[in-house]
Design a protein around this motif. Sequence first.
Motif, PDB file in Angstrom:
ATOM      1  N   LYS A   1       0.827  -1.209   0.000  1.00  0.00           N
ATOM      2  CA  LYS A   1       0.000   0.000   0.000  1.00  0.00           C
ATOM      3  C   LYS A   1       0.861   1.257   0.000  1.00  0.00           C
ATOM      4  N   ASN A   2       2.038   1.177   0.615  1.00  0.00           N
ATOM      5  CA  ASN A   2       2.895   2.349   0.759  1.00  0.00           C
ATOM      6  C   ASN A   2       4.171   2.281  -0.079  1.00  0.00           C
ATOM      7  N   ASP A   3       4.252   1.283  -0.950  1.00  0.00           N
ATOM      8  CA  ASP A   3       5.404   1.109  -1.843  1.00  0.00           C
ATOM      9  C   ASP A   3       6.720   1.046  -1.056  1.00  0.00           C
ATOM     10  N   LEU A   4       6.729   0.155  -0.069  1.00  0.00           N
ATOM     11  CA  LEU A   4       7.901  -0.013   0.786  1.00  0.00           C
ATOM     12  C   LEU A   4       8.528  -1.388   0.572  1.00  0.00           C
ATOM     13  N   LYS A   5       9.830  -1.479   0.766  1.00  0.00           N
ATOM     14  CA  LYS A   5      10.522  -2.761   0.753  1.00  0.00           C
ATOM     15  C   LYS A   5      10.374  -3.423   2.127  1.00  0.00           C
ATOM     16  N   VAL A   6      10.510  -4.755   2.169  1.00  0.00           N
ATOM     17  CA  VAL A   6      10.463  -5.494   3.434  1.00  0.00           C
ATOM     18  C   VAL A   6      11.663  -6.424   3.517  1.00  0.00           C
ATOM     19  N   ILE A   7      12.454  -6.239   4.564  1.00  0.00           N
ATOM     20  CA  ILE A   7      13.557  -7.159   4.873  1.00  0.00           C
ATOM     21  C   ILE A   7      13.236  -7.800   6.211  1.00  0.00           C
ATOM     22  N   TYR A   8      13.200  -9.114   6.265  1.00  0.00           N
ATOM     23  CA  TYR A   8      12.991  -9.809   7.537  1.00  0.00           C
ATOM     24  C   TYR A   8      14.335 -10.210   8.131  1.00  0.00           C
ATOM     25  N   ASP A   9      14.597  -9.733   9.346  1.00  0.00           N
ATOM     26  CA  ASP A   9      15.715 -10.259  10.117  1.00  0.00           C
ATOM     27  C   ASP A   9      15.232 -11.591  10.684  1.00  0.00           C
ATOM     28  N   ALA A  10      15.656 -12.673  10.037  1.00  0.00           N
ATOM     29  CA  ALA A  10      15.207 -14.015  10.396  1.00  0.00           C
ATOM     30  C   ALA A  10      16.331 -14.809  11.046  1.00  0.00           C
ATOM     31  N   ALA A  11      17.197 -14.100  11.781  1.00  0.00           N
ATOM     32  CA  ALA A  11      18.364 -14.729  12.390  1.00  0.00           C
ATOM     33  C   ALA A  11      17.999 -15.932  13.252  1.00  0.00           C
ATOM     34  N   HIS A  12      16.804 -15.905  13.846  1.00  0.00           N
ATOM     35  CA  HIS A  12      16.389 -16.988  14.754  1.00  0.00           C
ATOM     36  C   HIS A  12      15.488 -18.011  14.074  1.00  0.00           C
ATOM     37  N   ALA A  13      15.175 -17.813  12.791  1.00  0.00           N
ATOM     38  CA  ALA A  13      14.074 -18.558  12.168  1.00  0.00           C
ATOM     39  C   ALA A  13      14.539 -19.630  11.188  1.00  0.00           C
ATOM     40  N   PHE A  14      15.729 -20.166  11.392  1.00  0.00           N
ATOM     41  CA  PHE A  14      16.222 -21.219  10.504  1.00  0.00           C
ATOM     42  C   PHE A  14      15.289 -22.433  10.577  1.00  0.00           C
ATOM     43  N   GLY A  15      14.781 -22.863   9.432  1.00  0.00           N
ATOM     44  CA  GLY A  15      13.941 -24.049   9.365  1.00  0.00           C
ATOM     45  C   GLY A  15      12.505 -23.852   9.816  1.00  0.00           C
ATOM     46  N   VAL A  16      12.121 -22.622  10.161  1.00  0.00           N
ATOM     47  CA  VAL A  16      10.753 -22.363  10.619  1.00  0.00           C
ATOM     48  C   VAL A  16       9.817 -22.271   9.421  1.00  0.00           C
ATOM     49  N   GLU A  17       8.663 -22.908   9.539  1.00  0.00           N
ATOM     50  CA  GLU A  17       7.661 -22.854   8.482  1.00  0.00           C
ATOM     51  C   GLU A  17       6.450 -22.049   8.929  1.00  0.00           C
ATOM     52  N   TYR A  18       5.821 -21.398   7.961  1.00  0.00           N
ATOM     53  CA  TYR A  18       4.598 -20.634   8.179  1.00  0.00           C
ATOM     54  C   TYR A  18       3.584 -21.102   7.143  1.00  0.00           C
ATOM     55  N   LYS A  19       2.462 -21.631   7.622  1.00  0.00           N
ATOM     56  CA  LYS A  19       1.440 -22.193   6.734  1.00  0.00           C
ATOM     57  C   LYS A  19       2.033 -23.249   5.802  1.00  0.00           C
ATOM     58  N   GLY A  20       2.949 -24.049   6.345  1.00  0.00           N
ATOM     59  CA  GLY A  20       3.466 -25.193   5.611  1.00  0.00           C
ATOM     60  C   GLY A  20       4.604 -24.914   4.656  1.00  0.00           C
ATOM     61  N   GLU A  21       5.077 -23.653   4.579  1.00  0.00           N
ATOM     62  CA  GLU A  21       6.240 -23.365   3.744  1.00  0.00           C
ATOM     63  C   GLU A  21       7.184 -22.444   4.496  1.00  0.00           C
ATOM     64  N   SER A  22       8.395 -22.323   4.004  1.00  0.00           N
ATOM     65  CA  SER A  22       9.418 -21.559   4.725  1.00  0.00           C
ATOM     66  C   SER A  22       8.977 -20.126   4.967  1.00  0.00           C
ATOM     67  N   VAL A  23       9.145 -19.664   6.207  1.00  0.00           N
ATOM     68  CA  VAL A  23       8.861 -18.264   6.528  1.00  0.00           C
ATOM     69  C   VAL A  23       9.865 -17.342   5.845  1.00  0.00           C
ATOM     70  N   LEU A  24      10.969 -17.903   5.385  1.00  0.00           N
ATOM     71  CA  LEU A  24      12.013 -17.118   4.727  1.00  0.00           C
ATOM     72  C   LEU A  24      11.614 -16.654   3.327  1.00  0.00           C
ATOM     73  N   LYS A  25      10.508 -17.168   2.804  1.00  0.00           N
ATOM     74  CA  LYS A  25      10.063 -16.799   1.462  1.00  0.00           C
ATOM     75  C   LYS A  25       9.355 -15.449   1.439  1.00  0.00           C
ATOM     76  N   TYR A  26       9.077 -14.897   2.620  1.00  0.00           N
ATOM     77  CA  TYR A  26       8.336 -13.636   2.700  1.00  0.00           C
ATOM     78  C   TYR A  26       9.284 -12.442   2.689  1.00  0.00           C
ATOM     79  N   GLY A  27       8.736 -11.294   2.244  1.00  0.00           N
ATOM     80  CA  GLY A  27       9.539 -10.086   2.131  1.00  0.00           C
ATOM     81  C   GLY A  27      10.374 -10.098   0.863  1.00  0.00           C
ATOM     82  N   ASP A  28      11.023  -8.978   0.593  1.00  0.00           N
ATOM     83  CA  ASP A  28      11.924  -8.923  -0.558  1.00  0.00           C
ATOM     84  C   ASP A  28      13.165  -9.770  -0.301  1.00  0.00           C
TER      85      ASP A  28
END
Length: 357
Positions: A144-171
């Motif tokens: 909505k605001n034309d912003l980039k998203v970077i996830y600091d996922a330092a703690h999220a190795f191997g974590v899934e969200y809705k059955g797929e890697s949470v690392l797939k989200y954000g730019d």
Amino acid sequence: MTPVTKPYLPDINKLKSYIDEIYKSEHLTNSGPLLKKLEARLADYLGVKHVICVANGSLALQVAYKALELEGEVITTPFSFAATTSTLQWEKLTPVFCDIDNKTYNIDNNLIDKYITNNTSAILPVHVFGNPCNVSEIESIAKKNDLKVIYDAAHAFGVEYKGESVLKYGDISTLSFHATKLFHTVEGGALITECDVLEKKIRELINFGIIDSNTFLNSGTNAKMNEFEAAMGLCVLDDIEEIKVTRNKIIRLYKNNLKDILQFQEINEYSSELSSYIPVVFESEESLLNVKLKLEENEIYPRRYFYPSLNEIYTEDTNCIESSSLSKKILCLPLFFELKENDVNKICKIIKEVICD
């Protein structure tokens, strides 16, 4: 002594076999065969398109900012490790702190809108202790605001969200492979992206900005991972499922022992099981300090993650009430592969004795 964490050390003979390969190839760095093998295996294991390994997690964040050409202000969380904010300042970006949800410990997506200005270029949330943020809502705000998203996922190795890697989200999502992490390469980190164009640009940025022998980007650095670190990563990756199972058993044991006297993080309902940390929240800072002192008297060393709240370190911002409050009452208990059930029971017994005395 029982520290808050210990690096996992794989079978030394397996590590030596990889080192023998390094000596045979005489390829020590600059995208060697072991690094390429590690990146391919990580992409397959994590279920993502591109994994670009780098020298550490801080560089992963800094390269992400450069790759997305960020400027001005970046909205982020005050409840994280210092690197989330210090890397922004290092790259001459201005961190704007948005308070957290006091149950999930993640950035409160309901508050993000009020911090967006004409100078905002991105949102930098953290999956705190691996707990997935509300990625759908954050994506909606960013679009909505034309912003980039970077996830600091330092703690999220191997974590899934809705059955797929949470690392797939954000730019871009970034990982840390520091020795104390669930998965490590001694030192190291990675950038994760689903975008082919970004992947190419990131690889150029981490190699001094070199495109070819005659062409350079305007900016670049040396952020490459070497072959010895890749060797360690390949060994640890072989054992990662056993590591996760063992740590998950320890976490469940803590929770069963302490559920009636301490507060635990509310985990996203769409998340897979978390294996990286065991944070507990006390009623007051005084209670925390009393328990910490008693544990240390027994040579048990928990750690105050994350204290103090980053808004108190890097700014004079007093609006992050939830983060400041939580940072004073939260403690991460010992969690590592070699920790025994008897050790956990001893830790829980001491905590109960102090709190219930």
